[in-house]
Design a protein around this motif. Structure first.
Motif, PDB file in Angstrom:
ATOM      1  N   ARG A  85       1.022  -1.290   0.125  1.00  0.00           N
ATOM      2  CA  ARG A  85       0.002   0.129   0.038  1.00  0.00           C
ATOM      3  C   ARG A  85       0.818   1.214  -0.143  1.00  0.00           C
ATOM      4  NH1 ARG A  85      -3.694   0.035   4.799  1.00  0.00           N
ATOM      5  NH2 ARG A  85      -1.948  -0.309   5.924  1.00  0.00           N
ATOM      6  N   LYS A  86       2.157   1.215   0.737  1.00  0.00           N
ATOM      7  CA  LYS A  86       2.812   2.324   0.914  1.00  0.00           C
ATOM      8  C   LYS A  86       4.018   2.264  -0.213  1.00  0.00           C
ATOM      9  CE  LYS A  86       1.999   3.008   5.834  1.00  0.00           C
ATOM     10  NZ  LYS A  86       2.745   2.759   7.065  1.00  0.00           N
ATOM     11  N   LYS A  87       4.121   1.282  -0.929  1.00  0.00           N
ATOM     12  CA  LYS A  87       5.091   1.101  -2.067  1.00  0.00           C
ATOM     13  C   LYS A  87       6.329   1.131  -1.334  1.00  0.00           C
ATOM     14  CE  LYS A  87       3.654   4.918  -4.161  1.00  0.00           C
ATOM     15  NZ  LYS A  87       3.884   6.133  -5.152  1.00  0.00           N
ATOM     16  N   ALA A  88       6.496   0.369  -0.282  1.00  0.00           N
ATOM     17  CA  ALA A  88       7.798   0.433   0.632  1.00  0.00           C
ATOM     18  C   ALA A  88       8.021  -0.956   1.193  1.00  0.00           C
ATOM     19  CB  ALA A  88       7.392   1.174   1.767  1.00  0.00           C
ATOM     20  N   VAL A  89       9.360  -1.099   1.304  1.00  0.00           N
ATOM     21  CA  VAL A  89       9.906  -2.175   2.176  1.00  0.00           C
ATOM     22  C   VAL A  89      10.244  -1.938   3.579  1.00  0.00           C
ATOM     23  CG1 VAL A  89      11.654  -4.059   2.062  1.00  0.00           C
ATOM     24  CG2 VAL A  89      10.478  -3.396  -0.027  1.00  0.00           C
ATOM     25  N   ALA A  90       9.905  -2.559   4.519  1.00  0.00           N
ATOM     26  CA  ALA A  90      10.296  -2.415   5.914  1.00  0.00           C
ATOM     27  C   ALA A  90      11.071  -3.315   6.495  1.00  0.00           C
ATOM     28  CB  ALA A  90       8.785  -2.517   6.650  1.00  0.00           C
ATOM     29  N   LEU A  91      11.903  -2.813   7.392  1.00  0.00           N
ATOM     30  CA  LEU A  91      12.869  -3.657   8.071  1.00  0.00           C
ATOM     31  C   LEU A  91      12.536  -3.474   9.587  1.00  0.00           C
ATOM     32  CD1 LEU A  91      15.439  -5.625   8.040  1.00  0.00           C
ATOM     33  CD2 LEU A  91      16.754  -3.650   8.415  1.00  0.00           C
TER      34      LEU A  91
END
Length: 115
Positions: free
Chosen positions: A74-80
């Motif tokens: 949804r956020k066009k992101a990758v989280a760590l």
């Protein structure tokens, strides 16, 4: 030209948690292998974790069991997600996006683990 922006770094006490995010300037990062790297003062940049386009994940031995990489479409992101942080995790963390032979880097975000 893909642009990457990291966020979520900061100062945390040993044993604490931080969640880094790598956001892209494109509609989706799904086609890219996204990697997190870090570089501590006086040391070479090292790979921490990555997630491929098919969802496979990799973790360096030093962070296995403590860090989790995931996609947030949804956020066009990758989280760590980084848990149980240690002083040796202190470094500038960089996001990398790779597709075929093309590679992009973000500007980095500082993570400091200290009491």
């Amino acid at each position: 030209q893909l642009q990457l922006v990291e966020s979520g770094g900061g100062l945390v006490q040993p044993g604490g948690s931080l969640r880094l995010s790598c956001a892209g300037s494109v509609i989706t990062l799904d086609d890219y292998t996204i990697g997190w790297f870090r570089q501590a003062p006086g040391k070479e940049r090292e790979g921490v974790s990555r997630i491929t386009s098919d969802g496979s994940t990799y973790y360096a031995d030093s962070v296995k069991g403590r860090f989790t990489i995931s996609r947030d479409n949804r956020k066009k992101a990758v989280a760590l997600q980084m848990n149980t942080l240690k002083p040796e995790d202190t470094a500038v963390y960089y996001c990398n996006a790779r597709i075929s032979i093309v590679s992009y880097w973000g500007q980095g975000t500082q993570v400091t683990v200290s009491s």
